[in-house]
Design a protein around this motif. Structure first.
Motif, mmCIF file in Angstrom:
data_model
loop_
_atom_site.group_PDB
_atom_site.id
_atom_site.type_symbol
_atom_site.label_atom_id
_atom_site.label_comp_id
_atom_site.label_asym_id
_atom_site.label_seq_id
_atom_site.Cartn_x
_atom_site.Cartn_y
_atom_site.Cartn_z
ATOM 1 N N GLY A 133 16.463 5.576 3.896
ATOM 2 C CA GLY A 133 17.566 6.216 4.684
ATOM 3 C C GLY A 133 17.181 6.766 5.810
ATOM 4 O O GLY A 133 17.847 6.639 6.904
ATOM 5 N N ILE A 134 16.164 7.413 6.028
ATOM 6 C CA ILE A 134 15.473 8.022 7.109
ATOM 7 C C ILE A 134 15.370 7.038 8.309
ATOM 8 O O ILE A 134 15.617 6.909 9.367
ATOM 9 C CB ILE A 134 14.327 8.957 6.862
ATOM 10 C CG1 ILE A 134 14.958 10.318 6.292
ATOM 11 C CG2 ILE A 134 13.660 9.341 8.385
ATOM 12 C CD1 ILE A 134 13.771 11.128 5.610
ATOM 13 N N VAL A 135 14.480 5.941 7.806
ATOM 14 C CA VAL A 135 14.189 4.521 8.384
ATOM 15 C C VAL A 135 15.525 3.861 9.095
ATOM 16 O O VAL A 135 15.225 3.576 10.205
ATOM 17 C CB VAL A 135 13.376 3.681 7.675
ATOM 18 C CG1 VAL A 135 13.102 2.430 8.384
ATOM 19 C CG2 VAL A 135 12.038 4.350 7.371
ATOM 20 N N ALA A 136 16.413 4.068 8.223
ATOM 21 C CA ALA A 136 17.569 3.233 8.694
ATOM 22 C C ALA A 136 18.278 4.018 9.765
ATOM 23 O O ALA A 136 18.923 3.329 10.669
ATOM 24 C CB ALA A 136 18.603 2.892 7.578
ATOM 25 N N VAL A 137 18.404 5.280 9.648
ATOM 26 C CA VAL A 137 19.131 6.165 10.672
ATOM 27 C C VAL A 137 18.291 6.173 11.785
ATOM 28 O O VAL A 137 18.830 5.899 13.000
ATOM 29 C CB VAL A 137 19.130 7.647 10.121
ATOM 30 C CG1 VAL A 137 19.361 8.667 11.223
ATOM 31 C CG2 VAL A 137 20.188 7.707 9.034
ATOM 32 N N ILE A 138 17.044 6.119 11.778
ATOM 33 C CA ILE A 138 16.045 6.135 13.179
ATOM 34 C C ILE A 138 16.400 4.691 13.676
ATOM 35 O O ILE A 138 16.571 4.635 15.033
ATOM 36 C CB ILE A 138 14.635 6.126 12.785
ATOM 37 C CG1 ILE A 138 14.253 7.629 12.537
ATOM 38 C CG2 ILE A 138 13.781 5.911 13.846
ATOM 39 C CD1 ILE A 138 13.096 8.071 11.941
ATOM 40 N N GLY A 139 16.209 3.607 13.101
ATOM 41 C CA GLY A 139 16.756 2.369 13.458
ATOM 42 C C GLY A 139 17.914 2.153 14.142
ATOM 43 O O GLY A 139 18.033 1.643 15.202
ATOM 44 N N GLY A 140 18.828 2.784 13.460
ATOM 45 C CA GLY A 140 20.372 2.956 14.101
ATOM 46 C C GLY A 140 20.496 3.690 15.395
ATOM 47 O O GLY A 140 20.923 3.367 16.281
ATOM 48 N N ILE A 141 19.465 4.762 15.327
ATOM 49 C CA ILE A 141 19.614 5.562 16.725
ATOM 50 C C ILE A 141 18.973 4.685 17.787
ATOM 51 O O ILE A 141 19.453 4.520 18.957
ATOM 52 C CB ILE A 141 18.877 6.757 16.468
ATOM 53 C CG1 ILE A 141 19.690 7.743 15.499
ATOM 54 C CG2 ILE A 141 18.525 7.573 17.746
ATOM 55 C CD1 ILE A 141 18.843 8.857 14.960
ATOM 56 N N ILE A 142 17.759 4.063 17.336
ATOM 57 C CA ILE A 142 16.997 3.279 18.461
ATOM 58 C C ILE A 142 18.122 2.221 19.071
ATOM 59 O O ILE A 142 17.998 1.858 20.087
ATOM 60 C CB ILE A 142 15.507 2.603 18.006
ATOM 61 C CG1 ILE A 142 14.783 3.779 17.745
ATOM 62 C CG2 ILE A 142 15.107 1.573 18.828
ATOM 63 C CD1 ILE A 142 13.516 3.489 16.815
ATOM 64 N N GLY A 143 18.809 1.504 17.785
ATOM 65 C CA GLY A 143 19.535 0.321 18.403
ATOM 66 C C GLY A 143 20.572 0.906 19.393
ATOM 67 O O GLY A 143 21.014 0.219 20.187
ATOM 68 N N VAL A 144 21.278 1.749 18.940
ATOM 69 C CA VAL A 144 22.425 2.708 19.697
ATOM 70 C C VAL A 144 22.111 3.105 21.282
ATOM 71 O O VAL A 144 22.444 2.613 22.120
ATOM 72 C CB VAL A 144 23.058 3.739 19.189
ATOM 73 C CG1 VAL A 144 24.255 4.538 19.877
ATOM 74 C CG2 VAL A 144 23.726 3.316 17.739
ATOM 75 N N SER A 145 20.908 3.534 21.202
ATOM 76 C CA SER A 145 20.128 3.973 22.300
ATOM 77 C C SER A 145 19.650 2.807 23.403
ATOM 78 O O SER A 145 19.901 2.832 24.559
ATOM 79 C CB SER A 145 18.856 4.810 22.176
ATOM 80 O OG SER A 145 17.644 4.190 21.588
ATOM 81 N N GLU A 146 19.635 1.702 22.734
ATOM 82 C CA GLU A 146 19.280 0.468 23.529
ATOM 83 C C GLU A 146 20.575 -0.350 23.997
ATOM 84 O O GLU A 146 20.376 -0.562 25.228
ATOM 85 C CB GLU A 146 18.452 -0.464 22.680
ATOM 86 C CG GLU A 146 16.948 -0.273 22.357
ATOM 87 C CD GLU A 146 16.321 -1.286 21.459
ATOM 88 O OE1 GLU A 146 16.906 -2.241 21.130
ATOM 89 O OE2 GLU A 146 15.074 -1.184 21.256
#
Length: 93
Positions: free
Chosen positions: A77-90
Motif C-alpha cells: 500500500g505504501i509503495v502504491a501511494v508513493i507511486g501514485g504521488i510520483i505519477g501525479v507530481s509528473e
C-alpha cells in the motif's frame, strides 16, 4: 512413572496396630483418601502442560504469519501511494 496407590487396608491395619479403634481408623483412611484423590501426578501435569505449550506455539505461529501478511499488505500500500504521488507530481509538474 506409575501413580502411587493408597492401600486403604494396610492403612487401617497400621492404624489399628497403633491402638486406634476400627471405626476411627476407617474414618481416618476415608478422610485421607478423599483429601488426596484430586491431586495431580507429575505425568498428568507434564502431559497437560505439553498440550498447552503445543497450542500456544501453534497460535504464535499463526499470529506471526498474520503479522507478516499484514506487513506485506501495508508495504504494498505504501509503495502504491508513493507511486501514485510520483505519477501525479509528473503530470502536474
Amino acid at each position: 512413572m506409575t501413580t502411587p496407590t493408597f492401600d486403604t487396608h494396610a492403612a487401617v491395619r497400621d492404624l489399628r496396630s497403633a491402638g486406634i479403634e476400627e471405626p476411627g481408623a476407617e474414618s481416618i483412611v476415608e478422610v485421607v483418601s478423599a483429601a488426596t484423590s484430586p491431586l495431580v501426578t507429575r505425568d498428568v501435569l507434564t502431559t497437560e502442560l505439553g498440550a498447552v505449550d503445543a497450542g500456544l506455539r501453534a497460535d504464535m505461529s499463526r499470529l506471526r504469519a498474520d503479522m507478516y501478511r499484514a506487513l506485506w499488505i501495508q508495504g504494498a500500500g505504501i509503495v502504491a501511494v508513493i507511486g501514485g504521488i510520483i505519477g501525479v507530481s509528473e503530470v502536474i509538474g
